[in-house]
Write a protein that holds these residues in place. Sequence first.
Motif, mmCIF file in Angstrom:
data_model
loop_
_atom_site.group_PDB
_atom_site.id
_atom_site.type_symbol
_atom_site.label_atom_id
_atom_site.label_comp_id
_atom_site.label_asym_id
_atom_site.label_seq_id
_atom_site.Cartn_x
_atom_site.Cartn_y
_atom_site.Cartn_z
ATOM 1 N N TYR A 82 29.382 -58.022 -110.894
ATOM 2 C CA TYR A 82 28.793 -57.331 -112.463
ATOM 3 C C TYR A 82 28.359 -57.030 -111.265
ATOM 4 O O TYR A 82 28.991 -55.077 -111.117
ATOM 5 C CB TYR A 82 28.072 -58.274 -113.108
ATOM 6 N N TYR A 100 35.590 -54.335 -115.099
ATOM 7 C CA TYR A 100 34.016 -55.336 -116.193
ATOM 8 C C TYR A 100 34.918 -56.820 -116.510
ATOM 9 O O TYR A 100 35.950 -57.076 -116.902
ATOM 10 C CB TYR A 100 33.510 -55.014 -117.276
ATOM 11 N N ARG A 102 32.780 -59.753 -118.862
ATOM 12 C CA ARG A 102 31.465 -60.223 -119.606
ATOM 13 C C ARG A 102 31.474 -61.869 -118.636
ATOM 14 O O ARG A 102 29.319 -61.739 -119.089
ATOM 15 C CB ARG A 102 32.234 -60.903 -120.620
ATOM 16 N N SER A 167 26.954 -44.736 -120.932
ATOM 17 C CA SER A 167 27.502 -45.599 -121.769
ATOM 18 C C SER A 167 28.763 -45.981 -121.962
ATOM 19 O O SER A 167 29.642 -47.005 -122.888
ATOM 20 C CB SER A 167 27.404 -44.331 -123.217
ATOM 21 N N MET A 169 29.432 -47.961 -119.737
ATOM 22 C CA MET A 169 29.467 -49.091 -119.390
ATOM 23 C C MET A 169 29.071 -50.621 -120.513
ATOM 24 O O MET A 169 28.421 -50.147 -121.216
ATOM 25 C CB MET A 169 28.169 -49.908 -118.589
ATOM 26 N N PRO A 170 29.995 -51.385 -120.907
ATOM 27 C CA PRO A 170 29.853 -52.507 -121.931
ATOM 28 C C PRO A 170 28.072 -52.848 -121.674
ATOM 29 O O PRO A 170 27.765 -53.376 -120.749
ATOM 30 C CB PRO A 170 30.902 -53.722 -121.635
ATOM 31 N N GLY A 171 27.671 -53.058 -122.351
ATOM 32 C CA GLY A 171 26.358 -53.339 -122.384
ATOM 33 C C GLY A 171 25.824 -52.373 -121.926
ATOM 34 O O GLY A 171 23.937 -52.818 -121.619
ATOM 35 N N GLU A 173 23.344 -50.464 -123.499
ATOM 36 C CA GLU A 173 22.764 -50.262 -124.250
ATOM 37 C C GLU A 173 21.291 -51.602 -123.979
ATOM 38 O O GLU A 173 19.706 -50.715 -123.886
ATOM 39 C CB GLU A 173 22.421 -50.547 -125.755
ATOM 40 N N ASP A 174 21.511 -52.247 -123.247
ATOM 41 C CA ASP A 174 20.663 -53.498 -122.791
ATOM 42 C C ASP A 174 20.522 -53.079 -121.451
ATOM 43 O O ASP A 174 18.450 -53.759 -121.098
ATOM 44 C CB ASP A 174 21.387 -54.252 -122.316
ATOM 45 N N ARG A 476 18.585 -59.873 -126.716
ATOM 46 C CA ARG A 476 20.456 -59.801 -125.431
ATOM 47 C C ARG A 476 20.788 -61.177 -125.144
ATOM 48 O O ARG A 476 22.098 -61.513 -124.855
ATOM 49 C CB ARG A 476 19.851 -59.264 -124.687
ATOM 50 N N ARG A 480 24.105 -63.166 -125.150
ATOM 51 C CA ARG A 480 25.260 -63.405 -124.190
ATOM 52 C C ARG A 480 25.747 -64.562 -123.432
ATOM 53 O O ARG A 480 26.395 -65.162 -123.710
ATOM 54 C CB ARG A 480 24.908 -62.967 -123.043
ATOM 55 N N SER A 483 28.616 -65.712 -126.317
ATOM 56 C CA SER A 483 29.969 -65.140 -125.330
ATOM 57 C C SER A 483 30.506 -66.086 -124.190
ATOM 58 O O SER A 483 31.177 -65.858 -124.357
ATOM 59 C CB SER A 483 29.439 -63.635 -125.110
#
Length: 510
Positions: A82, A100, A102, A167, A169-171, A173-174, A476, A480, A483
């Motif tokens: 990551y 990316y 997860r 923005s 990038m997934p996540g 906002e985290d 968060r 995660r 997931s």
Amino acid sequence: MGRLVIVSNRVAVPKRGEPPAAGGLAVALKDAFSSRGGLWFGWSGTASAEPADVVRHARRAGVDYAVIDLSQAAYDGFYAGYANSALWPMFHFRLGLLSYDRRQADCYWQVNQHYAEKLLPLLRPDDTVWVHDYQMIPLGAALRAMGSKHRIGYFHHIPFPPWAVFSAMPGAEDLIRDLLSYDLVGVQTNRDLTGLIDCMAQGTGMKVRPGPEVRLRGRRVQLRAFPISIATDEFSELAARSVKSAEAKRLGASLTGRAMVIGAERLDYTKGLPERFKGFAALLENFPEHRGKVTYLQVAAPSREDVESYKGLKRKIETLAGRINGEYSDADWTPVRYVGRAMPRDTLAGYYRMARVGLVTPLRDGMNLVAKEYVAAQDPEDPGVLVLSKFAGAAEGMPEALSVNPLDAVGMAETLHAALTMGQEERRERHGAMLRRLRENSVGGWAAGFLDVLEGRVPAEAPPTRAAALAVFQPRLLSRSASTSSDKASGDSSGSQVAALSSAMAKRAR
């Protein structure tokens, strides 16, 4: 005044009886550590087969070191995965190279939580915690979630893009919300500060107040630019000594009076190395008077060799160097000298002083200290010329450098020609202005400036309660974890490794 606690991804503990490392954060923080003592915490650099929970301690030259190993699975997910396959390209505006996964993202947050669990028991109530760089963004939030009320600052050493890039990038906002757990977030340049403010405003929906700052539950998160520098006089003295070394004399003899253009950095796709080679080839093509009279020395230390994009870059550079040499070499002249390994800092300092042109052409950089080292290394009476990418952070404070767009090979060739033919008086004027500015803004001043803001403007209001901090951080982590469980159920082996890491951390937390 409490201790200064530094947290960085990699911590190189000096061997007993040896001085601390001469570059990077060690130089920047030397004065701060010497005046108040402190602790340096982070990864040991060792990846082992099994997770390691033991924090190893050492004390060197008044600084306490605390390091921890990572398991190979954590290293692969957190660091090689990551951090360097997703965050690094995103922060450098290279979305086409962003990879990316997860499971790797989960591992990134989990490793940061693990670091926080190991760091918190080492902290004293009046410590100031300074977290460094993109590998550690969630650390402040993890500490707050466990009840930390310390002054915690974060410095971002690489570029900070606007929300239009971030923005993707997934996540995303985290990541931005995690930055709200710090009392101070510092970046390299005003351009990066603009990107940070844009991300704070759009990524959280919160108002960025003049200052700039964000208010959150009785706390304020200050946002500032702190351009990092070098120990200018020390590097100048090192270069003056090193140019007389046996290595420098051998290089000088091999040049047989030819001018030298030098580039030196890690082998990284952000540094614009293929574009640089093409620019030098365009110089030889469009300005044939330089053929046989100039040599380009490129030092490119290996970097992140376990990341696939870096392997391809190495092959590309080697091909370009061979192509240029095959087309333009004579029996007594090789235009490109490519060194694909690291060189000692003192050797490079001597080489910088010998070079007529310092060629620094990143496609995007947070600061780029090579540009500053090249200027510091020069003989003030007969200095060389710095050719600097407009996309380097250093360009903001070095307007006397010759600016280039590294994507324009012919434009780079024209600028190299101007640098190689520039008269001594103009070279002195440009160099003198940059050197004065470097001396006025030393690396010690950078560290002191950050800490002055972090420690001198702490809001009177109490930090958020444990419950409030958990409200920001914990949801968060829970999403995660869920997931990760679904990934594990799909039968993916790397997902199982990350899930195992999560389970181990949960047991330790209980």
